[in-house]
Design a protein around this motif. Structure first.
Motif, short mmCIF file in Angstrom:
data_model
loop_
_atom_site.label_atom_id
_atom_site.label_comp_id
_atom_site.label_asym_id
_atom_site.label_seq_id
_atom_site.Cartn_x
_atom_site.Cartn_y
_atom_site.Cartn_z
N ARG A 1 0.84 -1.22 0.00
CA ARG A 1 0.00 0.00 0.00
C ARG A 1 0.86 1.26 0.00
O ARG A 1 0.48 2.28 -0.56
CB ARG A 1 -0.95 0.00 1.20
CG ARG A 1 -2.15 -0.90 1.03
CD ARG A 1 -3.20 -0.67 2.11
NE ARG A 1 -2.74 -1.03 3.44
CZ ARG A 1 -2.81 -2.26 3.97
NH1 ARG A 1 -3.31 -3.24 3.28
NH2 ARG A 1 -2.37 -2.47 5.20
N ASP A 2 2.04 1.18 0.65
CA ASP A 2 2.96 2.32 0.70
C ASP A 2 3.84 2.42 -0.53
O ASP A 2 4.78 3.23 -0.56
CB ASP A 2 3.85 2.21 1.95
CG ASP A 2 3.08 2.40 3.24
OD1 ASP A 2 1.95 2.94 3.21
OD2 ASP A 2 3.61 1.99 4.30
N ASN A 3 3.58 1.60 -1.54
CA ASN A 3 4.32 1.62 -2.82
C ASN A 3 5.80 1.28 -2.65
O ASN A 3 6.65 1.80 -3.38
CB ASN A 3 4.15 2.95 -3.55
CG ASN A 3 2.72 3.18 -3.94
OD1 ASN A 3 2.06 2.29 -4.47
ND2 ASN A 3 2.21 4.36 -3.65
N VAL A 4 6.10 0.42 -1.69
CA VAL A 4 7.47 -0.05 -1.51
C VAL A 4 7.77 -1.16 -2.52
O VAL A 4 8.90 -1.29 -2.99
CB VAL A 4 7.67 -0.56 -0.06
CG1 VAL A 4 9.01 -1.24 0.12
CG2 VAL A 4 7.53 0.61 0.91
N TRP A 5 6.74 -1.93 -2.87
CA TRP A 5 6.89 -3.06 -3.79
C TRP A 5 5.84 -3.01 -4.88
O TRP A 5 4.70 -2.62 -4.64
CB TRP A 5 6.67 -4.39 -3.05
CG TRP A 5 7.56 -4.66 -1.89
CD1 TRP A 5 7.26 -4.49 -0.57
CD2 TRP A 5 8.89 -5.16 -1.93
NE1 TRP A 5 8.32 -4.86 0.22
CE2 TRP A 5 9.34 -5.27 -0.60
CE3 TRP A 5 9.75 -5.54 -2.96
CZ2 TRP A 5 10.60 -5.75 -0.26
CZ3 TRP A 5 11.01 -6.00 -2.63
CH2 TRP A 5 11.43 -6.11 -1.31
N LEU A 6 6.22 -3.45 -6.07
CA LEU A 6 5.28 -3.80 -7.13
C LEU A 6 5.25 -5.32 -7.20
O LEU A 6 6.18 -5.98 -6.73
CB LEU A 6 5.74 -3.24 -8.48
CG LEU A 6 5.71 -1.74 -8.68
CD1 LEU A 6 6.25 -1.38 -10.06
CD2 LEU A 6 4.29 -1.20 -8.52
N THR A 7 4.22 -5.88 -7.79
CA THR A 7 4.15 -7.33 -7.95
C THR A 7 4.02 -7.67 -9.42
O THR A 7 3.47 -6.89 -10.21
CB THR A 7 2.96 -7.93 -7.18
OG1 THR A 7 1.74 -7.41 -7.71
CG2 THR A 7 3.05 -7.63 -5.70
N CYS A 8 4.54 -8.84 -9.77
CA CYS A 8 4.39 -9.35 -11.13
C CYS A 8 4.41 -10.87 -11.08
O CYS A 8 4.94 -11.46 -10.12
CB CYS A 8 5.46 -8.80 -12.08
SG CYS A 8 7.08 -9.57 -11.96
N PRO A 9 3.86 -11.51 -12.10
CA PRO A 9 3.94 -12.96 -12.15
C PRO A 9 5.38 -13.39 -12.46
O PRO A 9 6.11 -12.69 -13.17
CB PRO A 9 2.99 -13.36 -13.27
CG PRO A 9 2.75 -12.13 -14.06
CD PRO A 9 3.08 -10.96 -13.19
N PRO A 10 5.80 -14.53 -11.92
CA PRO A 10 7.16 -15.00 -12.19
C PRO A 10 7.25 -15.70 -13.54
O PRO A 10 6.23 -16.03 -14.14
CB PRO A 10 7.40 -16.00 -11.06
CG PRO A 10 6.05 -16.57 -10.80
CD PRO A 10 5.09 -15.43 -11.01
N ASP A 11 8.46 -15.91 -13.98
CA ASP A 11 8.73 -16.81 -15.09
C ASP A 11 10.09 -17.44 -14.80
O ASP A 11 10.80 -17.01 -13.90
CB ASP A 11 8.67 -16.11 -16.45
CG ASP A 11 9.68 -14.99 -16.63
OD1 ASP A 11 10.87 -15.18 -16.25
OD2 ASP A 11 9.32 -13.94 -17.16
N GLU A 12 10.43 -18.47 -15.55
CA GLU A 12 11.67 -19.19 -15.26
C GLU A 12 12.91 -18.32 -15.40
O GLU A 12 13.87 -18.49 -14.65
CB GLU A 12 11.79 -20.45 -16.12
CG GLU A 12 10.91 -21.56 -15.63
CD GLU A 12 11.26 -22.92 -16.20
OE1 GLU A 12 12.22 -23.05 -17.01
OE2 GLU A 12 10.57 -23.90 -15.83
N THR A 13 12.90 -17.37 -16.31
CA THR A 13 14.07 -16.50 -16.47
C THR A 13 14.27 -15.63 -15.24
O THR A 13 15.39 -15.45 -14.77
CB THR A 13 13.93 -15.63 -17.74
OG1 THR A 13 13.77 -16.48 -18.87
CG2 THR A 13 15.14 -14.74 -17.93
N LEU A 14 13.17 -15.09 -14.71
CA LEU A 14 13.29 -14.26 -13.51
C LEU A 14 13.73 -15.08 -12.30
O LEU A 14 14.53 -14.60 -11.49
CB LEU A 14 11.96 -13.57 -13.20
CG LEU A 14 11.50 -12.49 -14.16
CD1 LEU A 14 10.15 -11.95 -13.75
CD2 LEU A 14 12.52 -11.37 -14.27
#
Length: 189
Positions: free
Chosen positions: A145-158
């Motif tokens: 909520r404090d915009n410390v992190w964004l989220t994204c789906p993983p993939d094998e390269t990441l």
């Protein structure tokens, strides 16, 4: 985040200005998340000069060690002497392996180290990390909520890729964000 929505199996992308040098430009795979806690492994923080074969040798893992000299990762600041293996789910140690998300699991036993040592068997892909990142009840949700992190789906390269320097920017690019345009400065409208 909606109430009851948990992030197990998702990636956290540290925002510039996170305020904690241990997580500056970090990319963290969330391994467990519920109303009481969250636990993740940073997948882009190599321990310079410490390779997986070196560490397996130091731990007296039995059998020939036939894997490339991938770097061990610093998974986070908690229990830094403890090892965790994030791997493809073609390997499982029964109830000692934790399913993280689609195709990915976490195991922290000696057996997974022995399986890793020989490329002929599972897991197909794996990373070895020392330590983990942890959050108490509601802490991760507040940081998001404090915009410390964004989220994204993983993939094998990441998760498993060896280009640790570029993983953070690649994760941002998955969201359509150009890392070079981000700043740690904040403002109010």
């Amino acid at each position: 985040m909606e109430d009851g929505a948990f992030l197990s199996g998702q990636m956290l992308i540290a925002m510039p200005g996170i305020g904690d040098p241990r997580f500056e430009r970090a990319l963290v795979l969330i391994c467990a998340h519920d109303e009481n806690h969250a636990m993740g492994i940073a997948v882009n923080r190599p321990v310079e000069g410490l390779t997986v074969p070196d560490l397996l040798g130091r731990l007296d893992v039995q059998g020939p060690i036939e894997i490339p000299p991938d770097l061990v990762l610093m998974g986070g600041p908690v229990e830094r002497e403890r090892g965790f293996v994030v791997h493809t789910d073609d390997y499982a140690a029964g109830d000692r392996s934790l399913a993280i998300g689609e195709g990915v699991a976490l195991t922290a036993t000696r057996e997974v180290l022995e399986a890793m040592a020989n490329r002929a068997g599972p897991p197909r892909k794996a990373v070895l990390a020392l330590g983990y990142a942890g959050w108490g009840p509601g802490q991760l949700e507040q940081e998001i909520r404090d915009n410390v992190w964004l989220t994204c789906p993983p993939d094998e390269t990441l998760i498993f890729g060896g280009d640790h320097e570029r993983k953070w920017a690649k994760a941002l690019a998955k969201l359509g964000v150009d890392a070079s345009l981000l700043t740690s400065a904040a403002g109010r409208a």
